[in-house]
Design an enzyme around this catalytic site. Structure first.
Site, PDB file in Angstrom:
ATOM      1  N   ASN A 157       5.135  -3.757  61.699  1.00 41.81           N
ATOM      2  CA  ASN A 157       4.874  -2.650  60.777  1.00 41.81           C
ATOM      3  C   ASN A 157       5.948  -2.809  59.698  1.00 41.81           C
ATOM      4  O   ASN A 157       7.013  -2.223  59.785  1.00 41.81           O
ATOM      5  CB  ASN A 157       4.996  -1.308  61.504  1.00 41.81           C
ATOM      6  CG  ASN A 157       4.876  -0.138  60.543  1.00 41.81           C
ATOM      7  OD1 ASN A 157       4.379  -0.288  59.428  1.00 41.81           O
ATOM      8  ND2 ASN A 157       5.331   1.033  60.965  1.00 41.81           N
ATOM      9  N   PRO A 158       5.678  -3.649  58.695  1.00 40.75           N
ATOM     10  CA  PRO A 158       6.724  -4.005  57.732  1.00 40.75           C
ATOM     11  C   PRO A 158       6.830  -2.957  56.619  1.00 40.75           C
ATOM     12  O   PRO A 158       5.991  -2.058  56.551  1.00 40.75           O
ATOM     13  CB  PRO A 158       6.185  -5.321  57.153  1.00 40.75           C
ATOM     14  CG  PRO A 158       4.695  -5.128  57.182  1.00 40.75           C
ATOM     15  CD  PRO A 158       4.392  -4.277  58.395  1.00 40.75           C
ATOM     16  N   PHE A 193      13.910   4.227  60.470  1.00 42.85           N
ATOM     17  CA  PHE A 193      12.562   4.716  60.180  1.00 42.85           C
ATOM     18  C   PHE A 193      12.028   5.503  61.377  1.00 42.85           C
ATOM     19  O   PHE A 193      12.159   5.054  62.520  1.00 42.85           O
ATOM     20  CB  PHE A 193      11.671   3.501  59.889  1.00 42.85           C
ATOM     21  CG  PHE A 193      10.253   3.811  59.530  1.00 42.85           C
ATOM     22  CD1 PHE A 193       9.905   4.123  58.219  1.00 42.85           C
ATOM     23  CD2 PHE A 193       9.252   3.767  60.492  1.00 42.85           C
ATOM     24  CE1 PHE A 193       8.585   4.387  57.879  1.00 42.85           C
ATOM     25  CE2 PHE A 193       7.932   4.030  60.158  1.00 42.85           C
ATOM     26  CZ  PHE A 193       7.598   4.336  58.847  1.00 42.85           C
TER      27      PHE A 193
HETATM   28  C1  LIG Z   1       8.093   0.648  58.184  1.00 39.92           C
HETATM   29  S1  LIG Z   1       9.542   0.327  59.120  1.00 39.92           S
HETATM   30  C2  LIG Z   1       8.804   0.123  60.732  1.00 39.92           C
HETATM   31  C3  LIG Z   1       9.743   0.237  61.879  1.00 39.92           C
HETATM   32  C4  LIG Z   1       9.061   0.148  63.259  1.00 39.92           C
HETATM   33  N1  LIG Z   1       8.401  -1.135  63.431  1.00 39.92           N
HETATM   34  C5  LIG Z   1       8.050   1.250  63.435  1.00 39.92           C
HETATM   35  O1  LIG Z   1       6.851   0.987  63.427  1.00 39.92           O
HETATM   36  O2  LIG Z   1       8.470   2.402  63.576  1.00 39.92           O
HETATM   37  C6  LIG Z   1       9.940  -1.351  58.632  1.00 39.92           C
HETATM   38  C7  LIG Z   1      11.187  -1.919  59.297  1.00 39.92           C
HETATM   39  O3  LIG Z   1      11.367  -3.282  58.841  1.00 39.92           O
HETATM   40  C8  LIG Z   1      12.730  -3.491  58.545  1.00 39.92           C
HETATM   41  N2  LIG Z   1      12.805  -4.576  57.562  1.00 39.92           N
HETATM   42  C9  LIG Z   1      12.589  -4.528  56.230  1.00 39.92           C
HETATM   43  N3  LIG Z   1      12.669  -5.743  55.680  1.00 39.92           N
HETATM   44  C10 LIG Z   1      12.950  -6.596  56.698  1.00 39.92           C
HETATM   45  C11 LIG Z   1      13.141  -8.003  56.782  1.00 39.92           C
HETATM   46  N4  LIG Z   1      13.053  -8.767  55.694  1.00 39.92           N
HETATM   47  N5  LIG Z   1      13.393  -8.540  57.990  1.00 39.92           N
HETATM   48  C12 LIG Z   1      13.477  -7.770  59.108  1.00 39.92           C
HETATM   49  N6  LIG Z   1      13.326  -6.429  59.092  1.00 39.92           N
HETATM   50  C13 LIG Z   1      13.043  -5.855  57.908  1.00 39.92           C
HETATM   51  C14 LIG Z   1      13.214  -2.164  58.026  1.00 39.92           C
HETATM   52  O4  LIG Z   1      14.609  -2.051  58.066  1.00 39.92           O
HETATM   53  C15 LIG Z   1      12.462  -1.194  58.943  1.00 39.92           C
HETATM   54  O5  LIG Z   1      13.201  -0.950  60.114  1.00 39.92           O
END
Ligand SMILES: C[S@@+](CC[C@H](N)C(=O)[O-])C[C@H]1O[C@@H](n2cnc3c(N)ncnc32)[C@H](O)[C@@H]1O
Length: 262
Positions: free
Chosen positions: A168-169, A66
């Site tokens: 930031n999920p 991302f």
């Molecule tokens: C919207 S992106 C945000 C990435 C980063 N925190 C940023 O702000 O640029 C959400 C991230 O959460 C990860 N993700 C999604 N579901 C997850 C889970 N159940 N556990 C851990 N990571 C997860 C995704 O792969 C992605 O990298």
């Protein structure tokens, strides 16, 4: 602006330095034309340059991770304010992607002990690369964990010991229309959050409640439309106080914060 940034990238100079250039050689012109064509085809600028700015960092990004957004810088700012005065605080970033939040906090609050969690095995390689390059540059090292933020066994050793959880999920509701840069290039796992966009957040809340000590704080980014739903979800979960929502610089609801009750 994108065209200028691409030309600066090709020439290996800053955007401002373009002002002093009268001409470019044929090779650079051809590389620039190719990048402009890709950008016109809606490949994200950051994938073409391979870099994304985030606060004082420049992170490596590309296919499979991302691209961090400027809005998220405010959540990092809130986290740093929250940490002010804490000695060696324990911080967890859930869903870290490129490592943006975790690495910014480690850089700007050098005493923090930061753990960054990422589920996607491709994305976590980007996290590791960025974490290694920041540590080599002298920032406080961040612990990178490949794991699921909704897993009840995640970081069990930190139960009740964490001062701050940021995330930031993935929060995009199913069926939402997204720009092509996002839909075609950000990983689906980073975006989609089920029917109301809050599926992953429900699991995240349980994990954060377990990790934080009483008085520890939580900050979660959300979509523009979730400025009421997310605080309501946190209140309904129970065990949280001081639930608040915060706008971004454009005045749109952007992140919810709460404090773990005793
Ligand atoms: C919207 S992106 C945000 C990435 C980063 N925190 C940023 O702000 O640029 C959400 C991230 O959460 C990860 N993700 C999604 N579901 C997850 C889970 N159940 N556990 C851990 N990571 C997860 C995704 O792969 C992605 O990298």
């Amino acid at each position: 602006m994108d065209a200028e940034l691409l030309l600066a990238h090709v020439l290996g100079v800053t955007r401002t330095a373009l002002l002093t250039r009268d001409a470019v050689d044929d090779g650079a012109a051809a590389r620039f034309a190719d990048l402009v064509e890709q950008r016109a085809g809606r490949v994200p600028l950051q994938h073409l340059t391979g870099r994304a700015p985030f606060r004082h960092l420049e992170l490596a990004v590309g296919p499979g991770v991302f691209v961090p957004r400027p809005e998220t810088e405010q959540l990092a700012g809130w986290a740093l304010q929250r940490l002010a005065g804490c000695t060696a605080p324990v911080v967890v970033d859930l869903g870290t992607g490129s490592g943006a939040l975790a690495l910014a906090i480690a850089q700007e609050y050098p005493g923090a002990r930061v753990t960054a969690v990422e589920r996607d095995p491709v994305a976590v390689e980007w996290t590791r690369a960025n974490a290694a390059s920041r540590a080599a540059a002298g920032d406080t090292p961040v612990t990178v964990v490949e794991g699921d933020m909704t897993d009840p066994a995640l970081l069990r050793e930190l139960d009740g010991a964490v001062d701050l959880v940021v995330s930031n999920p993935p929060y995009v509701p199913e069926g939402a229309r997204l720009p092509r840069e996002v839909a075609d290039h950000d990983p689906p796992l980073a975006l989609w959050g089920g029917p109301d966009g809050l599926d992953v957040v429900r699991g995240l809340l349980r994990t954060a409640a377990r990790l934080l000590h009483p008085g520890g704080a939580l900050g979660i980014e959300h979509a523009d439309q979730q400025g009421t739903a997310l605080p309501a979800l946190v209140r309904a979960h129970g065990g949280w106080t001081g639930v608040e929502d915060h706008p971004d610089l454009a005045g749109r609801p952007r992140f919810t914060t709460a404090v773990r009750g005793s």
